[in-house]
Scaffold this active site. Structure first.
Site, PDB file in Angstrom:
ATOM      1  N   ASP A   9       0.014 -43.011 -40.289  1.00  0.00           N
ATOM      2  CA  ASP A   9      -1.392 -42.095 -40.048  1.00  0.00           C
ATOM      3  C   ASP A   9      -1.854 -41.411 -41.284  1.00  0.00           C
ATOM      4  O   ASP A   9      -1.796 -42.476 -42.081  1.00  0.00           O
ATOM      5  CB  ASP A   9       0.248 -40.418 -39.204  1.00  0.00           C
ATOM      6  CG  ASP A   9      -0.986 -39.543 -38.756  1.00  0.00           C
ATOM      7  OD1 ASP A   9      -1.923 -39.689 -38.826  1.00  0.00           O
ATOM      8  OD2 ASP A   9      -0.632 -38.712 -39.958  1.00  0.00           O
ATOM      9  N   LEU A  10      -2.739 -40.879 -41.286  1.00  0.00           N
ATOM     10  CA  LEU A  10      -3.619 -40.537 -42.641  1.00  0.00           C
ATOM     11  C   LEU A  10      -3.059 -38.585 -42.754  1.00  0.00           C
ATOM     12  O   LEU A  10      -2.651 -38.593 -43.227  1.00  0.00           O
ATOM     13  CB  LEU A  10      -5.010 -40.820 -42.081  1.00  0.00           C
ATOM     14  CG  LEU A  10      -5.753 -40.278 -43.180  1.00  0.00           C
ATOM     15  CD1 LEU A  10      -5.682 -41.298 -44.645  1.00  0.00           C
ATOM     16  CD2 LEU A  10      -7.417 -40.319 -42.813  1.00  0.00           C
ATOM     17  N   ASP A  11      -3.263 -37.989 -42.024  1.00  0.00           N
ATOM     18  CA  ASP A  11      -3.808 -36.508 -42.252  1.00  0.00           C
ATOM     19  C   ASP A  11      -1.659 -36.135 -42.340  1.00  0.00           C
ATOM     20  O   ASP A  11      -0.869 -36.473 -41.226  1.00  0.00           O
ATOM     21  CB  ASP A  11      -4.230 -35.564 -41.530  1.00  0.00           C
ATOM     22  CG  ASP A  11      -4.020 -34.184 -42.094  1.00  0.00           C
ATOM     23  OD1 ASP A  11      -3.873 -33.953 -43.220  1.00  0.00           O
ATOM     24  OD2 ASP A  11      -4.012 -33.304 -41.106  1.00  0.00           O
ATOM     25  N   THR A  17      -4.289 -33.487 -45.843  1.00  0.00           N
ATOM     26  CA  THR A  17      -5.588 -33.390 -45.827  1.00  0.00           C
ATOM     27  C   THR A  17      -5.654 -32.142 -45.012  1.00  0.00           C
ATOM     28  O   THR A  17      -6.451 -31.696 -44.689  1.00  0.00           O
ATOM     29  CB  THR A  17      -7.119 -34.388 -45.104  1.00  0.00           C
ATOM     30  OG1 THR A  17      -6.146 -34.980 -44.170  1.00  0.00           O
ATOM     31  CG2 THR A  17      -7.564 -35.097 -46.252  1.00  0.00           C
ATOM     32  N   LYS A  45      -2.514 -30.165 -36.260  1.00  0.00           N
ATOM     33  CA  LYS A  45      -1.980 -31.351 -36.625  1.00  0.00           C
ATOM     34  C   LYS A  45      -1.960 -32.388 -35.747  1.00  0.00           C
ATOM     35  O   LYS A  45      -1.029 -31.661 -34.951  1.00  0.00           O
ATOM     36  CB  LYS A  45      -0.492 -31.096 -37.545  1.00  0.00           C
ATOM     37  CG  LYS A  45      -0.689 -29.958 -39.492  1.00  0.00           C
ATOM     38  CD  LYS A  45       0.355 -30.273 -39.920  1.00  0.00           C
ATOM     39  CE  LYS A  45      -0.162 -29.434 -41.595  1.00  0.00           C
ATOM     40  NZ  LYS A  45       1.627 -29.466 -42.146  1.00  0.00           N
ATOM     41  N   GLY A  46      -2.434 -33.359 -36.024  1.00  0.00           N
ATOM     42  CA  GLY A  46      -2.920 -34.610 -35.551  1.00  0.00           C
ATOM     43  C   GLY A  46      -3.463 -33.864 -33.929  1.00  0.00           C
ATOM     44  O   GLY A  46      -3.691 -35.212 -32.940  1.00  0.00           O
ATOM     45  N   SER A 114      -4.774 -43.042 -36.476  1.00  0.00           N
ATOM     46  CA  SER A 114      -4.788 -41.565 -37.321  1.00  0.00           C
ATOM     47  C   SER A 114      -5.955 -41.120 -36.412  1.00  0.00           C
ATOM     48  O   SER A 114      -6.898 -41.491 -35.382  1.00  0.00           O
ATOM     49  CB  SER A 114      -6.107 -41.477 -38.544  1.00  0.00           C
ATOM     50  OG  SER A 114      -6.521 -40.061 -38.637  1.00  0.00           O
ATOM     51  N   ALA A 115      -5.814 -39.511 -36.169  1.00  0.00           N
ATOM     52  CA  ALA A 115      -6.907 -39.367 -34.979  1.00  0.00           C
ATOM     53  C   ALA A 115      -7.741 -38.882 -35.299  1.00  0.00           C
ATOM     54  O   ALA A 115      -8.764 -38.344 -34.601  1.00  0.00           O
ATOM     55  CB  ALA A 115      -6.199 -37.739 -34.489  1.00  0.00           C
ATOM     56  N   ASN A 118     -12.832 -39.393 -39.877  1.00  0.00           N
ATOM     57  CA  ASN A 118     -13.428 -38.937 -40.971  1.00  0.00           C
ATOM     58  C   ASN A 118     -12.450 -40.414 -41.279  1.00  0.00           C
ATOM     59  O   ASN A 118     -12.398 -39.760 -42.859  1.00  0.00           O
ATOM     60  CB  ASN A 118     -13.341 -37.555 -41.495  1.00  0.00           C
ATOM     61  CG  ASN A 118     -14.696 -36.855 -40.674  1.00  0.00           C
ATOM     62  OD1 ASN A 118     -15.637 -37.468 -41.062  1.00  0.00           O
ATOM     63  ND2 ASN A 118     -13.589 -36.063 -40.030  1.00  0.00           N
ATOM     64  N   LYS A 145      -2.625 -39.207 -29.168  1.00  0.00           N
ATOM     65  CA  LYS A 145      -1.774 -39.114 -29.619  1.00  0.00           C
ATOM     66  C   LYS A 145      -1.244 -37.423 -28.873  1.00  0.00           C
ATOM     67  O   LYS A 145      -1.791 -36.234 -29.164  1.00  0.00           O
ATOM     68  CB  LYS A 145      -1.258 -38.851 -31.359  1.00  0.00           C
ATOM     69  CG  LYS A 145      -1.542 -39.702 -31.333  1.00  0.00           C
ATOM     70  CD  LYS A 145      -1.567 -39.644 -33.022  1.00  0.00           C
ATOM     71  CE  LYS A 145      -1.823 -40.511 -34.281  1.00  0.00           C
ATOM     72  NZ  LYS A 145      -1.737 -39.958 -35.344  1.00  0.00           N
ATOM     73  N   GLU A 169       4.918 -40.850 -39.740  1.00  0.00           N
ATOM     74  CA  GLU A 169       4.139 -40.155 -38.480  1.00  0.00           C
ATOM     75  C   GLU A 169       4.798 -38.417 -39.595  1.00  0.00           C
ATOM     76  O   GLU A 169       5.470 -38.815 -39.292  1.00  0.00           O
ATOM     77  CB  GLU A 169       4.241 -40.161 -37.092  1.00  0.00           C
ATOM     78  CG  GLU A 169       3.059 -40.735 -36.684  1.00  0.00           C
ATOM     79  CD  GLU A 169       1.919 -39.958 -36.036  1.00  0.00           C
ATOM     80  OE1 GLU A 169       1.713 -38.240 -36.977  1.00  0.00           O
ATOM     81  OE2 GLU A 169       0.687 -39.614 -36.073  1.00  0.00           O
ATOM     82  N   ASP A 170       3.891 -37.700 -39.632  1.00  0.00           N
ATOM     83  CA  ASP A 170       3.823 -36.364 -39.629  1.00  0.00           C
ATOM     84  C   ASP A 170       4.252 -35.280 -38.736  1.00  0.00           C
ATOM     85  O   ASP A 170       4.308 -34.327 -39.060  1.00  0.00           O
ATOM     86  CB  ASP A 170       3.419 -35.551 -40.987  1.00  0.00           C
ATOM     87  CG  ASP A 170       2.061 -35.496 -41.027  1.00  0.00           C
ATOM     88  OD1 ASP A 170       1.099 -36.369 -39.937  1.00  0.00           O
ATOM     89  OD2 ASP A 170       1.163 -33.961 -40.869  1.00  0.00           O
TER      90      ASP A 170
HETATM   91  P1  B16 Z   1     -11.747 -35.176 -37.465  1.00  0.00           P
HETATM   92  P2  B16 Z   1      -3.897 -37.183 -38.035  1.00  0.00           P
HETATM   93  C1  B16 Z   1      -6.166 -35.434 -37.202  1.00  0.00           C
HETATM   94  O1  B16 Z   1      -5.743 -36.908 -38.680  1.00  0.00           O
HETATM   95  C2  B16 Z   1      -5.496 -33.957 -38.254  1.00  0.00           C
HETATM   96  O2  B16 Z   1      -3.949 -33.655 -38.678  1.00  0.00           O
HETATM   97  C3  B16 Z   1      -6.084 -32.770 -36.955  1.00  0.00           C
HETATM   98  O3  B16 Z   1      -6.193 -31.897 -37.724  1.00  0.00           O
HETATM   99  C4  B16 Z   1      -7.260 -33.245 -36.951  1.00  0.00           C
HETATM  100  O4  B16 Z   1      -8.199 -32.447 -36.390  1.00  0.00           O
HETATM  101  C5  B16 Z   1      -8.096 -34.827 -37.018  1.00  0.00           C
HETATM  102  O5  B16 Z   1      -7.089 -35.362 -37.304  1.00  0.00           O
HETATM  103  C6  B16 Z   1      -9.301 -34.335 -36.431  1.00  0.00           C
HETATM  104  O6  B16 Z   1      -9.817 -35.113 -37.734  1.00  0.00           O
HETATM  105  O7  B16 Z   1     -11.985 -33.605 -37.187  1.00  0.00           O
HETATM  106  O8  B16 Z   1     -11.571 -35.689 -39.232  1.00  0.00           O
HETATM  107  O9  B16 Z   1     -12.054 -36.264 -36.510  1.00  0.00           O
HETATM  108  O10 B16 Z   1      -2.865 -36.424 -38.779  1.00  0.00           O
HETATM  109  O11 B16 Z   1      -3.936 -38.201 -37.277  1.00  0.00           O
HETATM  110  O12 B16 Z   1      -4.454 -38.477 -39.265  1.00  0.00           O
HETATM  111 MG    MG Z   2      -1.143 -36.756 -39.066  1.00  0.00          MG
END
Ligand code: B16
Ligand code: MG
Length: 221
Positions: A9-11, A17, A45-46, A114-115, A118, A145, A169-170
């Site tokens: 996972d990223l964030d 982030t 988150k996520g 990742s969701a 970006n 997810k 995953e967090d």
């Molecule tokens: P974006 P992950 C998720 O990243 C974030 O945890 C979540 O807070 C955010 O809304 C989502 O990405 C979408 O991000 O606005 O950049 O498309 O934890 O899945 O890496």
């Molecule tokens: Mg995450």
């Protein structure tokens, strides 16, 4: 030779982030007269961008036209990107690079799941993009997810069976997605929150080389 698929996972796993999502969502929420706290941010988150805005509007008891909704989504992302643009390698979370390099040295397959829409620009900013064989992000999935889609696509792109994949995953939803995909789930964060994961570590500094070697060799039971 043993080869597994490692999906990150990223964030919250590679970089933090969440703090930038918080600042960008807070500015936006306040601009339409809605309060927004760090506790509420935890619940995003996520969660996808669309679903995040839906939740914020529900907390503030607001309804918007489709056009206004789309405009706010764009505004939030603009604010978020202004923080992302300033990121550099110093924002990589502790020992992430050590684990990535160890997996690469041991010929393991590595993907991002990742969701975020970006994900690629963020990985570029922190100079980690070239470490990943496959990137699956918010642009590639139709189901968020805890649906396992993001990780199943990741496994497919790596040419691995789901049961030979390991997910870091967090978020609770992400751990559930990995479990549903029949992958080994490794929670990064709080044990009491991520209790559904097969293993939980506070962060990568707690993860030994021996543990990773075991993951490479062992079959999911
Ligand atoms: P974006 P992950 C998720 O990243 C974030 O945890 C979540 O807070 C955010 O809304 C989502 O990405 C979408 O991000 O606005 O950049 O498309 O934890 O899945 O890496
Ligand atoms: Mg995450």
């Amino acid at each position: 030779m043993h080869k597994k698929g490692f999906i990150f996972d990223l964030d919250g796993v590679i970089v933090d982030t969440a703090k930038y999502h918080f600042l960008a969502w807070k500015k936006l929420a306040n601009s339409i007269g809605v309060d927004f706290s760090e506790v509420q941010n935890e619940q995003l988150k996520g969660v996808s961008r669309v679903r995040s805005l839906e939740k914020i509007l529900a907390w503030g008891n607001k309804t918007l036209s489709d056009k206004a909704f789309t405009e706010l989504m764009a505004q939030k992302n603009e604010g978020y990107l202004s923080y992302i643009n300033k990121m550099d390698t110093s924002e990589i979370l502790p020992d992430v690079s050590r684990v990535l390099d160890f997996l690469i040295e041991n010929n393991q397959a590595i993907a991002l799941g990742s969701a975020s829409k970006n994900a690629t620009p963020i990985l570029k900013k922190v100079s980690l993009l070239e470490k990943f064989e496959a990137i699956v992000d918010g642009n590639d999935v139709s189901k968020a997810k805890p649906d396992p889609e993001v990780f199943l696509i990741g496994a497919q792109l790596l040419g691995m069976n789901p049961e030979d994949c390991i997910v870091f995953e967090d978020s609770v939803a992400g751990v559930q997605a990995a479990n549903t995909a029949n992958m080994i789930s490794i929670g990064i964060g709080d044990k009491s929150v991520l209790h559904e994961a097969d293993y939980v570590f506070k962060d990568f500094t707690e993860m030994s080389q021996e543990f990773i070697e075991r993951l490479i060799k062992e079959k999911r039971t």
